[in-house]
Design a protein around this motif. Structure first.
Motif, short mmCIF file in Angstrom:
data_model
loop_
_atom_site.label_atom_id
_atom_site.label_comp_id
_atom_site.label_asym_id
_atom_site.label_seq_id
_atom_site.Cartn_x
_atom_site.Cartn_y
_atom_site.Cartn_z
N GLN A 84 58.22 17.94 11.96
CA GLN A 84 58.38 19.22 12.38
C GLN A 84 57.13 19.91 12.57
N ALA A 85 57.23 21.10 13.45
CA ALA A 85 55.85 21.68 13.75
C ALA A 85 55.20 22.04 12.28
N GLY A 86 53.84 21.80 12.53
CA GLY A 86 53.18 22.33 11.20
C GLY A 86 52.77 21.00 10.10
N ASP A 87 53.64 20.01 10.48
CA ASP A 87 53.46 18.98 9.64
C ASP A 87 52.31 18.05 10.01
N SER A 88 51.91 17.27 9.23
CA SER A 88 50.81 15.98 9.66
C SER A 88 51.35 14.81 9.59
N TYR A 100 36.84 14.47 21.51
CA TYR A 100 38.40 14.86 21.31
C TYR A 100 38.56 15.91 22.61
N GLY A 101 39.96 15.60 22.99
CA GLY A 101 40.48 16.52 24.10
C GLY A 101 40.62 17.65 23.60
N ASP A 102 40.45 18.60 24.43
CA ASP A 102 40.61 20.30 24.32
C ASP A 102 41.96 20.61 23.56
N SER A 103 42.89 20.26 23.68
CA SER A 103 44.20 20.40 23.01
C SER A 103 44.39 19.98 21.71
N VAL A 104 43.26 19.05 21.26
CA VAL A 104 43.78 18.40 19.57
C VAL A 104 42.45 19.07 19.15
N LYS A 105 41.36 19.38 19.78
CA LYS A 105 40.22 19.72 18.88
C LYS A 105 40.47 20.56 17.55
N GLY A 106 39.93 20.30 16.51
CA GLY A 106 40.00 21.10 15.35
C GLY A 106 41.58 20.78 14.54
N ARG A 107 42.17 19.94 15.05
CA ARG A 107 43.48 19.44 14.63
C ARG A 107 43.60 18.13 14.29
N SER A 136 42.14 5.06 12.79
CA SER A 136 43.20 6.05 12.55
C SER A 136 43.16 7.27 13.18
N LEU A 137 44.11 7.92 13.25
CA LEU A 137 44.12 9.28 13.96
C LEU A 137 45.02 9.96 12.98
N GLN A 138 44.16 11.09 12.57
CA GLN A 138 45.05 12.10 11.21
C GLN A 138 45.15 13.20 12.21
N MET A 139 46.59 13.54 12.33
CA MET A 139 47.01 14.62 13.16
C MET A 139 47.56 15.66 12.01
N ASN A 140 46.76 17.10 12.16
CA ASN A 140 47.51 18.02 11.23
C ASN A 140 47.97 19.37 12.27
N SER A 141 48.60 20.05 11.67
CA SER A 141 49.22 21.33 12.16
C SER A 141 49.82 20.85 13.65
N LEU A 142 50.61 19.90 13.51
CA LEU A 142 51.42 19.37 14.96
C LEU A 142 52.15 20.34 15.44
N LYS A 143 52.35 20.38 16.81
CA LYS A 143 53.00 21.23 17.59
C LYS A 143 53.88 20.46 18.41
N PRO A 144 55.09 21.11 18.94
CA PRO A 144 55.93 20.31 19.83
C PRO A 144 55.36 19.70 20.96
N GLU A 145 54.30 20.23 21.49
CA GLU A 145 53.71 19.80 22.83
C GLU A 145 52.87 18.37 22.36
N GLN A 172 55.82 6.28 19.09
CA GLN A 172 56.18 7.49 19.47
C GLN A 172 55.92 8.46 18.23
N VAL A 173 55.62 9.72 18.79
CA VAL A 173 55.66 10.86 18.04
C VAL A 173 56.37 11.88 18.49
N THR A 174 57.07 12.59 17.53
CA THR A 174 58.05 13.53 18.21
C THR A 174 57.94 14.84 17.45
N VAL A 175 57.67 15.84 17.73
CA VAL A 175 57.38 17.18 16.77
C VAL A 175 58.51 17.99 17.30
N SER A 176 59.29 18.57 16.51
CA SER A 176 60.28 19.42 16.60
C SER A 176 59.90 20.64 16.18
N SER A 177 60.40 21.81 16.85
CA SER A 177 59.95 22.99 16.74
C SER A 177 60.90 23.90 15.49
#
Length: 125
Positions: A12-16, A59-66, A79-88, A120-125
């Motif tokens: 879900q959005a906001g997850d890691s 980092y790409g601009d859209s993921v910087k800081g997350r 590894s790629l740690q992904m925080n505060s995930l967004k649907p995009e 595949q990474v899918t982030v639901s809103s």
């Protein structure tokens, strides 16, 4: 060099989520590693890269800081740690590596010779 990406899923959005890329066939410490992502109908997009020397990160601009890229040379993994995930952020994520990447191509697919199969990474809103 063989690369195997794993760790994708539905969140879900906001997850890691943490993606892993296992490498074999070459001394991992000699490789620059990167993550790209792609959605259907669009070009593959640069996400993050980690230089083998000095540990410099990009980092790409859209993921910087997350998102945070890291590596464990002893385990031959990146590894790629992904925080505060967004649907995009929904996409297929690919790991890539090359020992000869030049600085001007660190954000481009042509900078990497070896590619994993994608996860595949899918982030639901």
């Amino acid at each position: 060099v063989q690369l195997q990406a794993s760790g994708g899923g539905l969140v879900q959005a906001g997850d890691s989520l943490r993606l892993s890329c296992a490498a074999s066939g070459r001394t991992f410490s000699s490789l620059n590693v990167a993550w790209f992502r792609q959605v259907p109908g669009k070009e593959r997009e640069f996400v993050a890269a980690l230089w083998r020397s000095q540990g410099r990160t990009y980092y790409g601009d859209s993921v910087k800081g997350r998102f945070t890229i890291s590596r464990d040379n002893a385990k031959n993994t990146a590894s790629l740690q992904m925080n505060s995930l967004k649907p995009e952020d929904t996409a297929v994520y690919y790991c890539a590596a090359d020992s000869g990447t030049i600085l001007s191509t660190v954000r481009h697919i042509r900078g990497y010779k070896y590619w994993g199969q994608g996860t595949q990474v899918t982030v639901s809103s």
